[in-house]
Design an enzyme around this catalytic site. Structure first.
Site, PDB file in Angstrom:
ATOM      1  N   GLU A 182       0.885  -1.177   0.000  1.00  0.00           N
ATOM      2  CA  GLU A 182       0.000   0.000   0.000  1.00  0.00           C
ATOM      3  C   GLU A 182       0.911   1.211   0.000  1.00  0.00           C
ATOM      4  OE1 GLU A 182      -1.275   3.196   0.829  1.00  0.00           O
ATOM      5  OE2 GLU A 182      -1.882   2.565   2.854  1.00  0.00           O
ATOM      6  N   GLU A 234       2.022  13.372  -4.036  1.00  0.00           N
ATOM      7  CA  GLU A 234       1.371  13.252  -2.731  1.00  0.00           C
ATOM      8  C   GLU A 234       2.108  14.096  -1.694  1.00  0.00           C
ATOM      9  OE1 GLU A 234      -0.270   9.801   0.294  1.00  0.00           O
ATOM     10  OE2 GLU A 234       1.588   9.441  -0.793  1.00  0.00           O
TER      11      GLU A 234
END
Length: 335
Positions: free
Chosen positions: A105, A236
């Site tokens: 992830e 991000e």
């Protein structure tokens, strides 16, 4: 299990619990930024299991990579990692040598799409919460906000007001809304995002500065005037900074939301639920919400599309993650 620093205890149990329930032993490797939380957790529960079932290793030695040692060790058959994309790629390469099973992830760049028919004040509050929870240090937080041009100015005013009135301070103070960044590395990174956004034509509508106090505190920051190609839109930030971006057409908004190497989460906000549901179904994201973001999805598989990761965690997905499937044709009588 190689753990992140933003939710060290929750992520430990997210990996450890299904692994052990399904018959595996487990080695936890916490982030060097948050080893104590995981060490204390393991101390509290270690006597519940036979020796060797629960193991924990820590290291902050720059000359020795504990994570690389584990991912390259032949005794490890499965690696579950939550963290950054570059580290995830390195783990995947290491695990390829002996074809270890991997679950990754690797973060996201979640887009929220705000349609013109929404309740602006109510939605601004929901978006702010979905973007700034845990001071933006959430893999599946809102990182980009696309707002229809007809309500853009009104929405921008509402979310600016929320940013300027939020109380930032000591997380142990019950009146605090948002705390600090976890570590200096991330603090410096977020400040560099803010600096770059201004160089690329962004306008700081609220916040934009480090706070003059001890600790890694940054004001909740709202940025307008950016579009795709700007670092704050494409990458991000993992911190309390949110770009607000105009759009005119629903299909264009979905295409722009999908124009990312990431695909962890996304949301659509609208008074027309049928239309919002249809748009959400077209987002290339592992989890999508309508009229909320970060809402409870307990029991549902969690993971990302594209470079946001590989595999799924939680719910029945854990059965596939932590087991091997064997087909067996057994005999009914002796030869």
């Amino acid at each position: 299990g190689i753990l992140p620093w933003n939710y060290p205890v929750a992520m430990f149990f997210m990996k450890f619990a299904p692994a052990v329930v399904l018959g595996n032993t487990f080695v936890a490797k916490p982030s060097p930024f948050t080893p104590l939380a995981t060490l204390k957790t393991c101390e509290l529960i270690k006597d519940c299991f036979p020796p060797g079932v629960l193991n924990i290793v820590t290291s902050a030695d720059a000359k020795f990579s504990c994570g690389a040692f584990l991912t390259g060790h032949p005794g490890i058959r499965k690696v579950s990692f939550t963290g950054s994309l570059p580290t995830g790629k390195a783990i995947m390469k290491s695990c390829a040598d002996d074809v270890k099973r991997v679950t990754l992830e690797l973060g996201g760049n979640d887009a929220a799409i705000i349609r013109k028919d929404c309740d602006v004040k109510k939605v601004a509050a929901g978006v702010f919460k979905g973007a700034f929870a845990n001071t933006g240090q959430v893999c599946v937080a809102i990182k980009r906000c696309y707002v229809h041009s007809s309500i853009y100015d009104e929405f921008l005013k509402e979310i600016k007001d929320l940013a300027t009135t939020a109380k930032v301070g000591d997380g142990m103070d019950p009146t605090t809304d948002y705390g600090p960044l976890n570590n200096k590395m991330q603090y410096d990174k977020v400040l560099s995002f803010i600096e770059d956004s201004q160089k690329e034509g962004g306008v700081i509508e609220a916040g934009g500065r480090a706070m003059d106090r001890k600790g890694y505190f940054i004001e909740p920051t709202i940025v307008s005037g950016l579009k795709e190609g700007a670092r704050l839109v494409d990458e991000e930030q993992f911190g309390p900074v949110l770009p607000i971006i105009k759009f005119d057409d629903d299909d264009d908004a979905v295409n722009r939301a999908n124009n990312s190497v990431f695909g962890l989460g996304g949301s659509v906000w609208s008074s027309d639920v049928e239309k919002a549901n249809e748009m959400a179904s077209r987002l290339q994201s592992g989890t999508v919400w309508v009229n909320e973001h970060l809402g409870n999805t307990n029991g549902a598989p969690f993971g990302g599309f594209k470079q946001s990761g590989l595999g799924r965690e939680c719910g029945t997905a854990d059965i596939a993650v932590w087991t091997e499937t064997q087909s067996a044709k057994l005999a009914k009588k002796n030869l």
